[in-house]
Scaffold this motif. Structure first.
Motif, short mmCIF file in Angstrom:
data_model
loop_
_atom_site.label_atom_id
_atom_site.label_comp_id
_atom_site.label_asym_id
_atom_site.label_seq_id
_atom_site.Cartn_x
_atom_site.Cartn_y
_atom_site.Cartn_z
N ILE A 29 40.49 45.25 60.13
CA ILE A 29 40.71 46.37 59.21
C ILE A 29 41.12 45.83 57.84
O ILE A 29 40.76 46.40 56.81
N TYR A 30 41.85 44.71 57.82
CA TYR A 30 42.20 44.11 56.53
C TYR A 30 40.96 43.57 55.83
O TYR A 30 40.88 43.61 54.59
N MET A 31 40.02 43.04 56.60
CA MET A 31 38.76 42.62 55.99
C MET A 31 38.15 43.78 55.23
O MET A 31 37.57 43.61 54.15
N GLY A 32 38.27 44.97 55.79
CA GLY A 32 37.75 46.15 55.12
C GLY A 32 38.56 46.52 53.89
O GLY A 32 38.04 46.62 52.78
N TYR A 33 39.88 46.71 54.11
CA TYR A 33 40.77 47.07 53.00
C TYR A 33 40.58 46.12 51.82
O TYR A 33 40.37 46.50 50.69
N VAL A 34 40.76 44.83 52.14
CA VAL A 34 40.79 43.85 51.09
C VAL A 34 39.39 43.67 50.50
O VAL A 34 39.23 43.37 49.32
N GLY A 35 38.37 43.90 51.34
CA GLY A 35 37.01 43.77 50.85
C GLY A 35 36.73 44.70 49.69
O GLY A 35 35.96 44.36 48.78
N PHE A 36 37.37 45.88 49.69
CA PHE A 36 37.15 46.79 48.56
C PHE A 36 37.71 46.21 47.26
O PHE A 36 37.41 46.71 46.18
N SER A 37 38.54 45.17 47.39
CA SER A 37 39.05 44.57 46.16
C SER A 37 37.91 43.94 45.36
O SER A 37 38.01 43.80 44.14
N VAL A 38 36.83 43.55 46.04
CA VAL A 38 35.72 42.93 45.31
C VAL A 38 35.02 43.96 44.43
O VAL A 38 34.82 43.74 43.23
N ALA A 39 34.69 45.11 45.04
CA ALA A 39 34.07 46.16 44.22
C ALA A 39 35.00 46.56 43.08
O ALA A 39 34.56 46.79 41.94
N PHE A 40 36.29 46.61 43.41
CA PHE A 40 37.29 46.94 42.39
C PHE A 40 37.26 45.91 41.26
O PHE A 40 37.22 46.26 40.08
N ALA A 41 37.26 44.62 41.64
CA ALA A 41 37.26 43.56 40.63
C ALA A 41 36.00 43.62 39.77
O ALA A 41 36.06 43.43 38.55
N PHE A 42 34.86 43.91 40.40
CA PHE A 42 33.62 44.07 39.63
C PHE A 42 33.75 45.21 38.63
O PHE A 42 33.36 45.09 37.46
N ALA A 43 34.32 46.33 39.10
CA ALA A 43 34.44 47.49 38.22
C ALA A 43 35.36 47.17 37.04
O ALA A 43 35.03 47.49 35.89
N ILE A 44 36.49 46.53 37.33
CA ILE A 44 37.43 46.21 36.26
C ILE A 44 36.80 45.20 35.30
O ILE A 44 36.91 45.33 34.08
N ALA A 45 36.15 44.18 35.88
CA ALA A 45 35.50 43.19 35.02
C ALA A 45 34.46 43.86 34.14
O ALA A 45 34.34 43.55 32.95
N GLY A 46 33.73 44.82 34.74
CA GLY A 46 32.73 45.53 33.95
C GLY A 46 33.37 46.33 32.82
O GLY A 46 32.90 46.33 31.69
N LEU A 47 34.49 47.01 33.13
CA LEU A 47 35.18 47.79 32.11
C LEU A 47 35.72 46.89 31.01
O LEU A 47 35.63 47.21 29.83
N LEU A 48 36.30 45.75 31.43
CA LEU A 48 36.87 44.83 30.45
C LEU A 48 35.80 44.30 29.51
O LEU A 48 35.98 44.23 28.30
#
Lengths: 147, 658, 180
Positions: B176-195
């Motif tokens: 389940i942590y693989m799932g939770y933490v995995g969303f951090s990648v999409a999050f990081a992409f989104a933030i990097a894109g915004l930045l």
């Protein structure tokens, strides 16, 4: 995942050895229909001792007492609502896993509807705006990429 | 000495995470290639030290080093080695370490497979992941140190919570942590894109496989947790809408929406801002789950000791991460309507409506979960929100999703034409669902829920099969089912299987609490359960009373079942139910108490269950997981492409948002 | 502006969580306020612990306020509360009635013999049936019943000296102002 609380709860109440196993409680039901009704009703009532369990599953002493009370009242022909009222009068709305619609729970019951309506308006606006710009059919896009 | 090395490793990891979080982002901002290039080595270094800390803690468990307080509290000498290993994440401190470890697994994987990303973008993505690592490492070091010593050293430890001594629970947290933490990648992409203001269409293509894999893991983790609750708790239930379960379900719902929204943004360039927002939401809800579970703000069920200091720390972290990214979103989200236009009847519209329903469902779960707290805040009195509320509203919200499901694949991007085909699909799925519902009505004695389950599942399933058939007929061999499409078909089929499982098992299950003396038989439907008495037995760290129950159907013996009532070393009593599994039904027996505590050889209380189709629930979940994984394997995501090859829309080039 | 909506929504959540952390440092989450406050106590008729032949009823207790304290020998928290009641029970100015909850009489008597008896009178509810009418869900719990038989205050969990000073004594004082 609710289980750890059971243990905690056992420790808190000093009932070690009594609880922690599950509530298996054979009662002399009139017929199977009554047993089903009993199971449904008790599974919608919250145990006050181990608070993340319903009355059907909890093995706390009070849960057992309340189950027997519910059973007795069913034998007396009380309706589900009457039994719920009996418990609410003593233990407040907290016992109901199905929160009644009142002034205080309007937000709870209609909040999701508000979100849905707000979102629906946004979706409708988006689709309208985008479809107005829609160019006539471009049936050329049949590439594999575009399934 | 070794535990101190573990702590030292965590401190070094924190320093490297700081470097990874700050320098590359600065470098990307300043255009400094040397600083940007620091991202990968810093990530690798952080991973090495976090891995080392994790290994040291695992070693302490295997060696039963009770001078470490966390080990002494969660293990003992009699505990089998595999549960000692699982005990590493059996309580708060270790599970946070597991979280950070998995974050590093994801980060390293990203660092390794990000060769095609532009340097600045990669630096930002890894930087954002580094900052998340900083938060969690600081949390561990300052509030939840797993390496704290215990003096005097006890001769033996306490015990791992017996409920966690189960294979399902061993795998549930890491998955389940693989799932939770995995969303951090999409999050990081989104933030990097915004930045960086990069073209969203490009980064969405890169982040899609990561999102799909994370969502697949989250599905698997939820299935494992649900299975564990079913098999281990002895209540025969598989979902209780408990705050802790809801905490994992909200990111799953938003993740499902995100998987679809990303497809639209990648292929058509539309819904960019929405995709960014969903990426932020999915990870934020994962963090929120951590907060809810550990802060003690809800009457939650977790054994994790609630400590206001921890709650405050995580709240502060949430404010920085979620608040910061939502502010960044408000400031920098694409202000233009990008992408290709679409008509009312189009795949984009269908995805939008599905997204609306999934996110509303997540909002509903959030509201219901938090409402007791809102009740406290507004003095509305103590209110319980439980399964009747969630079950009712969730069904209402998901009904349109299931109804819409068969048409998704048939709808065209943009929406031009295809009306005849849609009508034909509608006709076919209606006929199939109706026919099967009529047949089902005979078998289910008119129980509406069961009939609805069959109809809904056939509706969704037929639509999916029709699409499989269409591709089979129309496309040449080898091009029929690209991995991404196969993933979609698997996951959609999973929805159908899940619907069958839920509605049939809920409406057709039978439960009976019975009193049985040895030799007595009780029946549920066609099944006869004979109680053959209770005998003593023991395991590595427990002893138990074990019943023998023989199940037969029409005189033919089906199974011999052995439910137990275990007593663990520290006196914790734990029911171990016996299950006879089957594709169309489970038989399930749990052992209660002896009717007379003085006479163990006499009558006992038992609970008997007959649960038709219950396994389909997890089967459906596993199909969804497979769908997520399969889609991520699509070759398209691995081939190097020019950024925004489909239709490059420079920011600000099109009409602005009203 | 609409892009700031998620941010504002999140601020609401943060406020709620901040409230939750603060609230839970001062409140026991498991405490469920009784709906019986300011309502007539349920009618009861319970045997005395030391003389089961005699029963004590609500009607017999009318006319003066009293504190009903639910306890049991199996209840660990009651053991914590006990010394407090021993020290402060007599200073309250009203009778303290022990309500022995789901306990074997011999266990209860042995427990009182060992730890001392702070009660003016003890009633026993072996089955816990009447306790349901009182909305008891754990022990210890205490009810302040006024002269008219109305429940005026309920404490869930053990009394501490601070709780007696801050909550119980003012409540008793208020009662005594009403009925001089």
């Amino acid at each position: 995942m609710r289980a750890p609380l059971r243990l905690l709860c056992v420790l808190l109440l000093g009932l070690a050895g009594l609880a922690a196993a599950q509530a298996i409680d054979p009662l002399p039901f009139k017929d199977h229909a009554q047993e089903v009704r009993f199971q449904q009703l008790t599974s919608q009532l919250r145990c006050l001792v181990c608070q993340n369990e319903n009355l059907a599953d909890s093995n706390a002493g009070l849960a057992r007492d309340l189950r027997h009370e519910v059973f007795e009242q069913m034998q007396q022909g009380k309706s589900d609502d009457e039994i719920k009222q009996y418990l609410v009068a003593r233990y407040s709305d907290f016992v109901l896993y199905d929160p009644p619609l009142q002034a205080g729970t309007v937000l709870l019951w209609f909040g999701p509807l508000l979100v849905l309506l707000g979102g629906a308006v946004a979706v409708a606006v988006t689709i309208r705006r985008r479809s107005r710009r829609a160019v006539p059919a471009t049936p050329t896009e049949t590439g594999d990429d575009d399934w | 000495m070794t535990p101190e090395l573990g702590q030292l490793a965590l401190i070094l990891a924190l320093l490297l995470a700081l470097a990874q979080g700050i320098l590359p982002i600065l470098g990307a901002w300043r255009g400094n290639a040397a600083l940007m290039a620091l991202a990968r080595p810093a990530a690798a270094g952080q991973a090495v030290f976090v891995g080392l800390a994790f290994a040291i803690l695992a070693w302490a468990f295997l060696q039963s080093d009770f001078s470490v307080a966390y080990v002494a509290n969660n293990s003992n000498l009699a505990l089998p080695w595999y549960y000692r290993l699982a005990a590493v994440w059996g309580a708060h401190e270790g599970s946070m370490l597991l979280w950070v470890t998995i974050l590093n697994v994801w980060t390293v994987a990203l660092a390794a497979f990000s060769a095609q990303l532009p340097d600045a973008f990669r630096a930002r993505v890894l930087g954002v992941l580094g900052l998340i690592g900083v938060g969690f490492l600081a949390f561990i070091l300052f509030t939840s140190n797993p390496f704290a010593r215990l003096l005097p050293v006890p001769a033996d430890g306490a015990d791992l919570n017996p409920l966690l001594q189960d294979p399902g629970m061993t795998f549930h947290p890491p998955v389940i942590y693989m799932g939770y933490v995995g969303f951090s990648v999409a999050f990081a992409f989104a933030i990097a894109g915004l930045l960086g203001g990069e073209l969203e269409q490009a980064w969405v293509r890169w982040s899609r496989p990561w999102t799909n894999i994370a969502w697949g893991f989250l599905s698997a983790g939820i299935v494992a947790g649900s299975w564990w609750a079913y098999a281990e708790l002895g209540w025969g239930g598989w979902w209780f809408w408990d705050p802790v379960e809801n905490a994992s379900f909200m990111p799953w719902l938003v993740g499902a929406a995100l998987v679809h929204a990303q497809a639209v943004t990648e292929k058509r360039g539309s819904l960019r801002a929405w995709t960014i927002l969903l990426s932020i939401f999915a990870f934020s809800l994962s963090l929120l789950g951590t907060f809810l579970v550990r802060s003690g703000v809800l009457t939650s069920v977790h054994a994790f000791a609630s400590d206001p200091r921890r709650g405050l720390f995580i709240l502060g972290f949430l404010v920085v991460v979620v608040g910061g990214s939502l502010l960044l979103y408000a400031l920098r989200a694409p202000k233009v309507v990008g992408g290709k236009p679409f008509a009312l009847v189009s795949r984009e519209s269908a995805v939008l409506v599905g997204n609306l329903l999934l996110t509303t469902a997540a909002a509903m779960v959030l509201l219901g979960t938090l409402f007791p707290l809102i009740g406290d805040a507004l003095h509305l009195g103590k209110i319980s929100v439980g399964p009747p509320y969630f079950g009712f509203l969730f069904t209402l919200l998901m009904l349109p999703v299931v109804l819409l499901l068969p048409f998704g694949p048939f709808l065209r991007w943009g929406g031009s034409g295809g009306g005849a085909q849609l009508r034909s699909v509608l006709l076919r799925v209606s006929v199939a669902a109706l026919a099967c519902a009529i047949v089902a009505a005979f078998f289910a004695d008119g129980r509406l829920k069961a009939v609805a389950g069959v109809a809904g599942a056939v509706w969704a399933g037929t639509g999916t099969l029709l699409y499989v058939y269409k591709r089979w007929r129309e496309m040449p061999r080898g091009r029929r089912y690209p991995a991404e499409m196969a993933g979609m078909l698997l996951a959609h089929a999973g929805v159908g299987v899940f619907v069958i499982g839920v509605l049939l098992s809920e409406s057709l299950s039978t439960t009976r609490d019975v009193r049985m003396a040895p030799g007595q038989t009780q029946s549920i439907g066609r099944y006869d359960f004979r109680f053959d008495g209770v005998a003593a037995t023991r395991g590595p760290n427990w002893h138990a009373e074990q019943a023998t129950v023989t199940v037969s159907e029409d005189g033919r013996t089906l199974a011999t079942m052995h439910p137990q009532k275990r007593t663990y070393l520290r006196g914790q009593v734990q029911t171990e139910s016996a299950i006879d599994p089957g594709i169309v039904r489970d038989l399930y027996v749990a052992l209660g108490e002896p009717m007379d505590p003085q006479h163990l050889e006499g009558a006992w209380a038992l609970r008997l269950y007959h649960k038709p189709f219950v396994r389909w629930i997890w089967g459906g979940g596993l199909l969804m997981m497979l769908g997520g994984f399969a889609a991520a394997a699509d070759r398209r995501f691995r081939t190097k492409r020019q950024a925004g090859a489909d239709e490059t829309v420079p920011a600000g080039a099109q009409e602005s948002h009203a | 502006m609409s892009r700031l909506l998620p941010f504002f929504g999140f601020l609401l959540l943060v406020a709620l969580f901040g409230f939750g952390i603060w609230w839970n440092t001062g409140h026991d989450q498991r405490e469920v306020p009784s709906p019986l406050i300011d309502k007539p106590a349920p009618a009861y008729a319970l045997p005395k612990l030391d003389d089961p032949a005699q029963t004590v009823s609500k009607a017999a207790m009318l006319g003066h306020p009293y504190l009903l304290n639910v306890f049991a020998s199996w209840c660990i928290a009651c053991g914590e509360e006990h010394p407090v009641l021993m020290a402060e029970g007599r200073t309250l100015g009203i009778p303290v009635v022990g309500y022995n909850y789901k306990d074997a009489p011999e266990d209860a008597k042995a427990w009182l013999a060992q730890h001392g008896n702070p009660y003016d009178l003890i009633v026993a509810d072996r089955e816990g049936r009447t306790a349901i009418d009182f909305g008891v869900y754990g022990a210890p719990e205490s009810f302040l019943v006024d002269a008219k038989g109305v429940i005026r205050y309920k404490r869930i969990g053990p009394f501490t000296p601070e709780a007696i000073e801050r909550e119980l004594k003012p409540a008793i004082a208020a009662l005594q102002r009403e009925t001089p």
